[in-house]
Design an enzyme around this catalytic site. Structure first.
Site, PDB file in Angstrom:
ATOM      1  N   ILE A 109       4.444   0.355  -2.765  1.00 14.33           N
ATOM      2  CA  ILE A 109       2.983   0.280  -2.739  1.00 14.33           C
ATOM      3  C   ILE A 109       2.483   0.445  -1.310  1.00 14.33           C
ATOM      4  O   ILE A 109       1.523   1.177  -1.054  1.00 14.33           O
ATOM      5  CB  ILE A 109       2.497  -1.042  -3.355  1.00 14.33           C
ATOM      6  CG1 ILE A 109       2.869  -1.088  -4.836  1.00 14.33           C
ATOM      7  CG2 ILE A 109       0.986  -1.193  -3.176  1.00 14.33           C
ATOM      8  CD1 ILE A 109       2.510  -2.387  -5.527  1.00 14.33           C
ATOM      9  N   ASP A 110       3.119  -0.214  -0.360  1.00 11.03           N
ATOM     10  CA  ASP A 110       2.768  -0.023   1.054  1.00 11.03           C
ATOM     11  C   ASP A 110       2.886   1.449   1.443  1.00 11.03           C
ATOM     12  O   ASP A 110       1.960   2.032   2.024  1.00 11.03           O
ATOM     13  CB  ASP A 110       3.706  -0.845   1.949  1.00 11.03           C
ATOM     14  CG  ASP A 110       3.217  -2.258   2.188  1.00 11.03           C
ATOM     15  OD1 ASP A 110       1.999  -2.482   2.128  1.00 11.03           O
ATOM     16  OD2 ASP A 110       4.059  -3.139   2.420  1.00 11.03           O
ATOM     17  N   MET A 111       4.034   2.043   1.154  1.00 11.36           N
ATOM     18  CA  MET A 111       4.282   3.409   1.593  1.00 11.36           C
ATOM     19  C   MET A 111       3.363   4.402   0.886  1.00 11.36           C
ATOM     20  O   MET A 111       2.846   5.347   1.492  1.00 11.36           O
ATOM     21  CB  MET A 111       5.744   3.778   1.360  1.00 11.36           C
ATOM     22  CG  MET A 111       6.739   2.816   2.006  1.00 11.36           C
ATOM     23  SD  MET A 111       6.541   2.660   3.796  1.00 11.36           S
ATOM     24  CE  MET A 111       7.445   4.107   4.336  1.00 11.36           C
TER      25      MET A 111
END
Length: 231
Positions: free
Chosen positions: A167-169
């Site tokens: 999700i971050d990436m």
């Protein structure tokens, strides 16, 4: 010459999502200056660390950038930052709204000094609503968005976090797309804009057909191990 050669970026973001976005901009030729506090990006302290003491987490999302340390609690440092922003094409940050206001880098202030500036912000749960001032991290949003309802062994058991901070990436990739789109739009309008990204909105988008199945037919996703319900 790379496609973003000549584009100047100020990267105030921390941890993974924002730095990954800024790294992509650097990969395609932008001049990226990463601004850190005297304590440094907390990602520097996360293991594992290599033989040189550098965090693999930090190294994975900060390739190709120049570095600058500013204590933004001081007026002199804030003045330096505003001078950088006045000469930049893009500024990325992940501060909560009240923190950005307190530091003097609200959207209105930055755009007043530089109308062509593209301000890109990352939040945990979006720029509006009751959770706008709450911090969010990949693990928390995997659970909150329902992603973890799709993970784990078939037939029950506890939800399992995905081993990749996807999700971050993915938020970094989405913000990169938004920034490049805004740069393209600026060639027509001559004006910058506000590009907003959040971990929650990314996670909901990544639910894909699971989300549509729930909206269309009321079907909740269930863990399937390494299998797939449509094979």
């Amino acid at each position: 010459m790379k496609v973003l050669d000549g584009i100047r970026v100020v990267d105030l973001s921390r941890v993974l999502a924002g730095p990954h976005c800024a790294q992509l901009l650097a990969d395609f030729g932008a001049d990226v200056v990463k601004v850190e506090s005297p304590d440094g990006d907390e990602n520097r302290r996360w293991p594992p660390h290599g033989p040189d003491g550098q965090s693999a987490n930090f190294a994975s999302v900060n390739r190709g950038k120049r570095g600058l340390v500013l204590d933004l609690k001081t007026p002199a440092a804030r003045d330096i930052l505003l001078r950088l922003a006045a000469d930049a094409d893009v500024l990325i940050h992940s501060f909560l709204p009240d923190t950005a206001e307190r530091l003097g880098i609200s959207l209105e202030r930055l755009r007043a000094d530089n109308p062509r500036l593209i301000v890109a912000t990352i939040s945990g749960y979006g720029a509006e609503g009751p959770l706008a001032d709450k911090r969010g991290y990949d693990l928390m949003v995997q659970a909150f968005a329902g992603v973890m309802s799709t993970t784990g062994a078939a037939g029950g058991g506890s939800p399992i976090r995905c081993g990749v901070s996807f999700i971050d990436m993915s938020t970094g990739i989405s913000l990169y797309a938004g920034i490049v789109t805004a740069l393209l739009a600026r060639t027509v309008t001559g004006q910058g804009t506000w590009v907003r990204g959040s971990l929650l909105e990314t996670a909901v988008a990544l639910l894909g057909y699971h989300a549509v199945a729930w909206m269309q037919a009321g079907l909740l996703p269930e863990p399937q191990g390494s299998g797939s319900g449509h094979l």
